[in-house]
Write a protein that holds these residues in place. Structure first.
Motif, PDB file in Angstrom:
ATOM      1  N   ARG A 168      40.185 107.110  -2.822  1.00 42.22           N
ATOM      2  CA  ARG A 168      38.870 107.728  -3.041  1.00 42.22           C
ATOM      3  C   ARG A 168      38.004 106.794  -3.868  1.00 42.22           C
ATOM      4  NH1 ARG A 168      38.400 113.002  -1.534  1.00 42.22           N
ATOM      5  NH2 ARG A 168      40.327 114.171  -1.370  1.00 42.22           N
ATOM      6  N   ASP A 169      36.724 106.747  -3.533  1.00 45.96           N
ATOM      7  CA  ASP A 169      35.736 106.002  -4.306  1.00 45.96           C
ATOM      8  C   ASP A 169      34.452 106.809  -4.288  1.00 45.96           C
ATOM      9  OD1 ASP A 169      34.608 103.867  -5.789  1.00 45.96           O
ATOM     10  OD2 ASP A 169      33.768 103.015  -3.957  1.00 45.96           O
ATOM     11  N   LYS A 170      34.327 107.683  -5.270  1.00 42.47           N
ATOM     12  CA  LYS A 170      33.196 108.603  -5.364  1.00 42.47           C
ATOM     13  C   LYS A 170      33.116 109.477  -4.112  1.00 42.47           C
ATOM     14  CE  LYS A 170      30.709 105.670  -8.544  1.00 42.47           C
ATOM     15  NZ  LYS A 170      29.575 104.821  -8.782  1.00 42.47           N
ATOM     16  N   GLU A 171      32.121 109.274  -3.283  1.00 41.14           N
ATOM     17  CA  GLU A 171      31.890 110.149  -2.122  1.00 41.14           C
ATOM     18  C   GLU A 171      32.491 109.631  -0.822  1.00 41.14           C
ATOM     19  OE1 GLU A 171      30.348 113.148  -2.313  1.00 41.14           O
ATOM     20  OE2 GLU A 171      30.327 112.813  -4.479  1.00 41.14           O
ATOM     21  N   ARG A 172      33.308 108.573  -0.885  1.00 39.77           N
ATOM     22  CA  ARG A 172      33.841 108.001   0.346  1.00 39.77           C
ATOM     23  C   ARG A 172      35.282 107.576   0.144  1.00 39.77           C
ATOM     24  NH1 ARG A 172      32.606 101.938   0.830  1.00 39.77           N
ATOM     25  NH2 ARG A 172      32.623 101.303  -1.351  1.00 39.77           N
ATOM     26  N   PHE A 173      35.891 107.103   1.217  1.00 36.07           N
ATOM     27  CA  PHE A 173      37.237 106.566   1.157  1.00 36.07           C
ATOM     28  C   PHE A 173      37.176 105.076   1.449  1.00 36.07           C
ATOM     29  CE2 PHE A 173      37.905 111.022   2.198  1.00 36.07           C
ATOM     30  CZ  PHE A 173      38.861 111.363   1.254  1.00 36.07           C
ATOM     31  N   VAL A 174      38.055 104.313   0.783  1.00 33.01           N
ATOM     32  CA  VAL A 174      38.127 102.873   0.968  1.00 33.01           C
ATOM     33  C   VAL A 174      39.517 102.531   1.509  1.00 33.01           C
ATOM     34  CG1 VAL A 174      38.025 100.638  -0.193  1.00 33.01           C
ATOM     35  CG2 VAL A 174      36.503 102.487  -0.919  1.00 33.01           C
ATOM     36  N   LEU A 175      39.562 101.718   2.538  1.00 31.16           N
ATOM     37  CA  LEU A 175      40.824 101.324   3.147  1.00 31.16           C
ATOM     38  C   LEU A 175      41.639 100.460   2.193  1.00 31.16           C
ATOM     39  CD1 LEU A 175      42.534 101.344   5.766  1.00 31.16           C
ATOM     40  CD2 LEU A 175      41.405  99.178   6.333  1.00 31.16           C
ATOM     41  N   VAL A 176      42.903 100.820   2.014  1.00 30.34           N
ATOM     42  CA  VAL A 176      43.829 100.041   1.207  1.00 30.34           C
ATOM     43  C   VAL A 176      44.756  99.251   2.120  1.00 30.34           C
ATOM     44  CG1 VAL A 176      45.733 100.176  -0.470  1.00 30.34           C
ATOM     45  CG2 VAL A 176      43.733 101.677  -0.713  1.00 30.34           C
ATOM     46  N   SER A 177      45.230  99.891   3.191  1.00 22.56           N
ATOM     47  CA  SER A 177      46.153  99.249   4.122  1.00 22.56           C
ATOM     48  C   SER A 177      46.008  99.896   5.492  1.00 22.56           C
ATOM     49  CB  SER A 177      47.587  99.418   3.612  1.00 22.56           C
ATOM     50  OG  SER A 177      48.512  98.902   4.527  1.00 22.56           O
ATOM     51  N   GLY A 178      46.011  99.063   6.543  1.00 26.40           N
ATOM     52  CA  GLY A 178      46.009  99.616   7.889  1.00 26.40           C
ATOM     53  C   GLY A 178      44.862  99.186   8.782  1.00 26.40           C
ATOM     54  N   LEU A 179      44.251  98.052   8.501  1.00 30.64           N
ATOM     55  CA  LEU A 179      43.114  97.611   9.310  1.00 30.64           C
ATOM     56  C   LEU A 179      43.477  97.455  10.778  1.00 30.64           C
ATOM     57  CD1 LEU A 179      40.189  96.727   9.534  1.00 30.64           C
ATOM     58  CD2 LEU A 179      40.911  94.397   8.958  1.00 30.64           C
ATOM     59  N   HIS A 180      44.626  96.862  11.073  1.00 26.75           N
ATOM     60  CA  HIS A 180      45.025  96.690  12.472  1.00 26.75           C
ATOM     61  C   HIS A 180      45.237  98.040  13.165  1.00 26.75           C
ATOM     62  CE1 HIS A 180      46.558  92.328  11.819  1.00 26.75           C
ATOM     63  NE2 HIS A 180      45.257  92.366  12.052  1.00 26.75           N
ATOM     64  N   ARG A 181      45.768  99.016  12.431  1.00 28.47           N
ATOM     65  CA  ARG A 181      45.942 100.346  13.024  1.00 28.47           C
ATOM     66  C   ARG A 181      44.604 100.976  13.340  1.00 28.47           C
ATOM     67  NH1 ARG A 181      49.834 102.152   8.399  1.00 28.47           N
ATOM     68  NH2 ARG A 181      49.210 100.099   7.691  1.00 28.47           N
ATOM     69  N   ILE A 182      43.614 100.796  12.459  1.00 28.34           N
ATOM     70  CA  ILE A 182      42.272 101.322  12.734  1.00 28.34           C
ATOM     71  C   ILE A 182      41.684 100.635  13.959  1.00 28.34           C
ATOM     72  CG2 ILE A 182      39.883 101.364  11.911  1.00 28.34           C
ATOM     73  CD1 ILE A 182      40.942 101.918   9.133  1.00 28.34           C
ATOM     74  N   GLU A 183      41.799  99.310  14.023  1.00 32.24           N
ATOM     75  CA  GLU A 183      41.261  98.572  15.164  1.00 32.24           C
ATOM     76  C   GLU A 183      41.940  98.999  16.469  1.00 32.24           C
ATOM     77  OE1 GLU A 183      41.807  94.501  13.979  1.00 32.24           O
ATOM     78  OE2 GLU A 183      39.919  94.450  12.906  1.00 32.24           O
ATOM     79  N   ALA A 184      43.249  99.212  16.427  1.00 32.69           N
ATOM     80  CA  ALA A 184      43.978  99.637  17.620  1.00 32.69           C
ATOM     81  C   ALA A 184      43.532 101.030  18.063  1.00 32.69           C
ATOM     82  CB  ALA A 184      45.484  99.610  17.361  1.00 32.69           C
ATOM     83  N   CYS A 185      43.374 101.942  17.129  1.00 31.79           N
ATOM     84  CA  CYS A 185      42.930 103.295  17.474  1.00 31.79           C
ATOM     85  C   CYS A 185      41.509 103.280  18.030  1.00 31.79           C
ATOM     86  CB  CYS A 185      43.038 104.219  16.260  1.00 31.79           C
ATOM     87  SG  CYS A 185      44.750 104.683  15.886  1.00 31.79           S
ATOM     88  N   ARG A 186      40.646 102.455  17.458  1.00 32.52           N
ATOM     89  CA  ARG A 186      39.287 102.328  17.994  1.00 32.52           C
ATOM     90  C   ARG A 186      39.328 101.781  19.420  1.00 32.52           C
ATOM     91  NH1 ARG A 186      36.318  99.846  12.694  1.00 32.52           N
ATOM     92  NH2 ARG A 186      35.935 101.833  11.658  1.00 32.52           N
ATOM     93  N   MET A 187      40.190 100.808  19.646  1.00 23.56           N
ATOM     94  CA  MET A 187      40.337 100.224  20.981  1.00 23.56           C
ATOM     95  C   MET A 187      40.727 101.301  21.989  1.00 23.56           C
ATOM     96  SD  MET A 187      42.942  97.171  22.143  1.00 23.56           S
ATOM     97  CE  MET A 187      42.223  95.993  21.005  1.00 23.56           C
ATOM     98  N   LEU A 188      41.510 102.267  21.540  1.00 19.99           N
ATOM     99  CA  LEU A 188      41.972 103.355  22.411  1.00 19.99           C
ATOM    100  C   LEU A 188      40.955 104.493  22.513  1.00 19.99           C
ATOM    101  CD1 LEU A 188      45.669 103.479  21.180  1.00 19.99           C
ATOM    102  CD2 LEU A 188      44.841 102.568  23.362  1.00 19.99           C
ATOM    103  N   GLY A 189      39.875 104.402  21.765  1.00 19.18           N
ATOM    104  CA  GLY A 189      38.857 105.443  21.812  1.00 19.18           C
ATOM    105  C   GLY A 189      39.157 106.639  20.926  1.00 19.18           C
ATOM    106  N   GLU A 190      40.103 106.487  20.019  1.00 17.10           N
ATOM    107  CA  GLU A 190      40.449 107.582  19.105  1.00 17.10           C
ATOM    108  C   GLU A 190      39.315 107.792  18.098  1.00 17.10           C
ATOM    109  OE1 GLU A 190      43.093 109.522  19.279  1.00 17.10           O
ATOM    110  OE2 GLU A 190      44.009 108.424  20.925  1.00 17.10           O
ATOM    111  N   THR A 191      39.102 109.030  17.727  1.00 13.90           N
ATOM    112  CA  THR A 191      38.074 109.333  16.729  1.00 13.90           C
ATOM    113  C   THR A 191      38.682 109.811  15.411  1.00 13.90           C
ATOM    114  OG1 THR A 191      37.846 111.572  17.612  1.00 13.90           O
ATOM    115  CG2 THR A 191      36.336 109.890  18.472  1.00 13.90           C
ATOM    116  N   THR A 192      39.989 110.023  15.395  1.00 15.00           N
ATOM    117  CA  THR A 192      40.688 110.397  14.161  1.00 15.00           C
ATOM    118  C   THR A 192      41.930 109.530  14.023  1.00 15.00           C
ATOM    119  OG1 THR A 192      41.979 112.122  15.258  1.00 15.00           O
ATOM    120  CG2 THR A 192      39.882 112.794  14.260  1.00 15.00           C
TER     121      THR A 192
END
Length: 69
Positions: A34-58
């Protein structure tokens, strides 16, 4: 900054991860803090990129307490 060969290797890693997510699902949640009103990624950039590639929204995530630096 990543060189072109590095970017290509990263792209291949993300594609392989996306294929794994299709086959067996997301096995490890990303980590965010948590960083005030948002979340900041600590670990998992490749997982986010892979999910985006698949069209995932969550994505599965765990909220952790981590230092800013």
């Amino acid at each position: 900054m990543c060189r072109p060969s590095c970017a290509s290797a990263r792209s291949k890693a993300v594609e392989a991860l996306a294929l794994s997510i299709v086959e067996i699902g997301q096995q490890a949640p990303i980590l965010v803090r948590r960083d005030k009103e948002r979340f900041v990624l600590v670990s998992g950039l490749h997982r986010i990129e892979a999910c985006r590639m698949l069209g995932e929204t969550t994505i599965k995530a765990n909220i952790v307490q981590a230092r800013k630096y």
